[in-house]
Structure formats: structure tokens, C-alpha cells
Motif scaffolding. Structure first.
Motif, PDB file in Angstrom:
ATOM      1  N   ILE A 226     -13.103  29.853  11.834  1.00 23.66           N
ATOM      2  CA  ILE A 226     -11.902  29.953  10.998  1.00 23.66           C
ATOM      3  C   ILE A 226     -12.287  30.142   9.532  1.00 23.66           C
ATOM      4  O   ILE A 226     -11.746  30.999   8.821  1.00 23.66           O
ATOM      5  N   LEU A 227     -13.263  29.342   9.064  1.00 28.44           N
ATOM      6  CA  LEU A 227     -13.718  29.465   7.670  1.00 28.44           C
ATOM      7  C   LEU A 227     -14.330  30.830   7.411  1.00 28.44           C
ATOM      8  O   LEU A 227     -14.145  31.435   6.345  1.00 28.44           O
ATOM      9  N   PHE A 228     -15.080  31.336   8.388  1.00 28.69           N
ATOM     10  CA  PHE A 228     -15.708  32.654   8.241  1.00 28.69           C
ATOM     11  C   PHE A 228     -14.653  33.744   8.097  1.00 28.69           C
ATOM     12  O   PHE A 228     -14.761  34.627   7.241  1.00 28.69           O
ATOM     13  N   VAL A 229     -13.616  33.651   8.930  1.00 26.33           N
ATOM     14  CA  VAL A 229     -12.532  34.650   8.880  1.00 26.33           C
ATOM     15  C   VAL A 229     -11.811  34.578   7.548  1.00 26.33           C
ATOM     16  O   VAL A 229     -11.519  35.594   6.917  1.00 26.33           O
ATOM     17  N   LEU A 230     -11.525  33.352   7.086  1.00 23.73           N
ATOM     18  CA  LEU A 230     -10.816  33.179   5.817  1.00 23.73           C
ATOM     19  C   LEU A 230     -11.614  33.713   4.634  1.00 23.73           C
ATOM     20  O   LEU A 230     -11.055  34.295   3.701  1.00 23.73           O
ATOM     21  N   VAL A 231     -12.911  33.531   4.676  1.00 26.53           N
ATOM     22  CA  VAL A 231     -13.748  33.906   3.533  1.00 26.53           C
ATOM     23  C   VAL A 231     -14.080  35.395   3.536  1.00 26.53           C
ATOM     24  O   VAL A 231     -13.993  36.074   2.506  1.00 26.53           O
ATOM     25  N   PHE A 232     -14.446  35.941   4.675  1.00 19.49           N
ATOM     26  CA  PHE A 232     -14.991  37.296   4.697  1.00 19.49           C
ATOM     27  C   PHE A 232     -13.994  38.363   5.178  1.00 19.49           C
ATOM     28  O   PHE A 232     -14.202  39.554   4.928  1.00 19.49           O
ATOM     29  N   LEU A 233     -12.905  37.976   5.859  1.00 18.41           N
ATOM     30  CA  LEU A 233     -12.021  38.977   6.439  1.00 18.41           C
ATOM     31  C   LEU A 233     -10.639  38.984   5.789  1.00 18.41           C
ATOM     32  O   LEU A 233      -9.750  39.742   6.213  1.00 18.41           O
ATOM     33  N   THR A 234     -10.401  38.169   4.797  1.00 20.47           N
ATOM     34  CA  THR A 234      -9.115  38.158   4.117  1.00 20.47           C
ATOM     35  C   THR A 234      -9.304  38.471   2.665  1.00 20.47           C
ATOM     36  O   THR A 234     -10.405  38.395   2.129  1.00 20.47           O
TER      37      THR A 234
END
Length: 234
Positions: A226-234
Motif C-alpha cells: 500500500i505504501l509503495f503504491v501511494l508513494v510511487f504510483l500516485t
């Protein structure tokens, strides 16, 4: 911590001392060319011995700062080559001053012996010649005393500047020591906190058992995604 030569207190003090040594050498050459039976010779002798003592004291103070820096050269942005260069300079300065001092002390001793041997010849002068000589020497001594007072004032000002720079060096070293002590305390506190957290995590993992550990790992993996998606994909 590193600094340029223009900012390094060592080079500031060294320049002051070098100026004093240059002046000492100039006065020494005048002394060598002056007859030993004159008032000027006596004045130059006293001036040279006083200057030698002052410069030797300044070199001693400078060597103390080198000793302090040698305990942790990297902290002051120094290395062994630079420390060796500084020690060589102070050693050379001390040798130059020592050479002048020994020559003056030897010449002063020889002058005193020569004056004693020539005392018997003074009876050849007439009373009028003696009066003229005494009057001339009195005027010369007064002039030399005024010159000596001016030079001593200048020397005193130079010593005060050197003392101020030495005090600045001392205050800087004291400040750096306090910073190191504070940093050491903070590192020790952080280490204790990390140790406490590690023990708490180990305790939780132990109580949770195999099934609980698997669930905890799965939760952490999901949280990481979830943190990875929030940081790198948003």
C-alpha cells in the motif's frame, strides 16, 4: 571540520610570529654592525633579548595547539603531513630565535669584558672631554629610551593580539568538545531505545506463535504494498 589557511588560527598566529622574527633578524643585523662601546649597542642588546623571550613564548603557545590537534587530526581536518609541516615550522622558528639569543648573549659578555679591560685608558681624557661625552651620552640615552618605549608598546599590542587568537582557539576547542559530549549522549539514548524496541518486538513475536507470526508478516507485506503504491504510483 576543515578550513582554509586564511581562516585557520594556526596560520594567523604563524604570520604574526613570522613578522616578529623578520623584525628580530633586522634588528640583529643592526646590532652586529654597531660598536660595542656605544649606548645604541646596549639598547639593541636589551631589545633583542626581550624580543627573543616574547617570540619563544608565542612559539610555545602555538605548539600547544598542535599537540591538541594531534590527538584527533581528522576532526580538525588535518593529517600527519600537515601536522609534521606545522611542527617543522615551529622547530625552525625556535632555532632561528635561539641562534640570535646565543649570539647576543655571547656578544654582550665579550663586550662587558672588553669594557673592563679598557677602563684604565679613560684617565687619558681631560675633564672637559669627559663632560662633553657624558652630555652626549645622556642625550643619546634619552632618545634610545623613547624609542624603546615605542617599540615595547608595539610589542605589547602584538602580544595582546596573539593572546586574543589563542583565547579564540581555546573557546572553539571547548565548544567542539561540548558538541561531541552531547552527540555521544544522544547516540547512547538512541541505542537504548532501539534495544528496547527490539526486545518488545521479540516478545510480541514469541507470544504470537507461528500462526500469529505468519499473520503479522502478511500484514506487513500488505502495508508495504500500500505504501509503495501511494508513494510511487500516485
Amino acid at each position: 571540520m576543515s578550513m582554509s589557511s586564511a581562516q585557520d588560527p594556526f596560520y594567523i598566529v604563524r604570520e604574526e610570529i613570522q613578522d616578529s622574527i623578520d623584525k628580530l633578524q633586522s634588528t640583529f643585523h643592526r646590532w652586529e654592525q654597531t660598536a660595542s662601546n656605544t649606548g645604541e649597542y646596549v639598547h639593541l642588546t636589551k631589545e633583542l633579548l626581550t624580543s627573543c623571550e616574547s617570540i619563544e613564548w608565542q612559539v610555545d603557545e602555538l605548539e600547544k595547539t598542535i599537540t591538541v590537534a594531534s590527538r584527533d587530526p581528522a576532526y580538525y581536518g588535518l593529517d600527519e603531513v600537515e601536522l609534521s609541516r606545522r611542527r617543522n615550522w615551529t622547530g625552525s622558528a625556535r632555532n632561528q630565535v635561539g641562534t640570535v639569543r646565543r649570539a647576543v648573549e655571547k656578544g654582550n659578555s665579550n663586550s662587558a669584558t672588553s669594557k673592563y679591560q679598557d677602563t684604565s685608558r679613560t684617565n687619558l681624557y681631560s675633564a672637559q672631554d669627559n663632560d662633553d661625552f657624558i652630555s652626549s651620552e645622556s642625550d643619546r640615552q634619552q632618545l634610545l629610551m623613547r624609542q624603546q618605549d615605542e617599540e615595547l608598546d608595539e610589542l605589547s599590542a602584538s602580544v595582546q593580539r596573539i593572546g586574543g587568537v589563542g583565547l579564540t582557539i581555546h573557546e572553539e576547542l571547548s565548544g567542539q568538545e561540548r558538541i561531541l559530549n552531547d552527540l555521544s549522549l544522544e547516540m547512547e539514548t538512541t541505542s537504548n531505545r532501539l534495544d528496547f524496541v527490539q526486545k518488545r518486538v521479540a516478545m510480541v513475536m514469541k507470544k504470537a506463535g507461528i500462526k500469529g507470526q505468519i499473520m503479522l508478516i502478511a500484514f506487513l507485506v500488505v502495508l508495504f504494498i500500500i505504501l509503495f503504491v501511494l508513494v510511487f504510483l500516485t
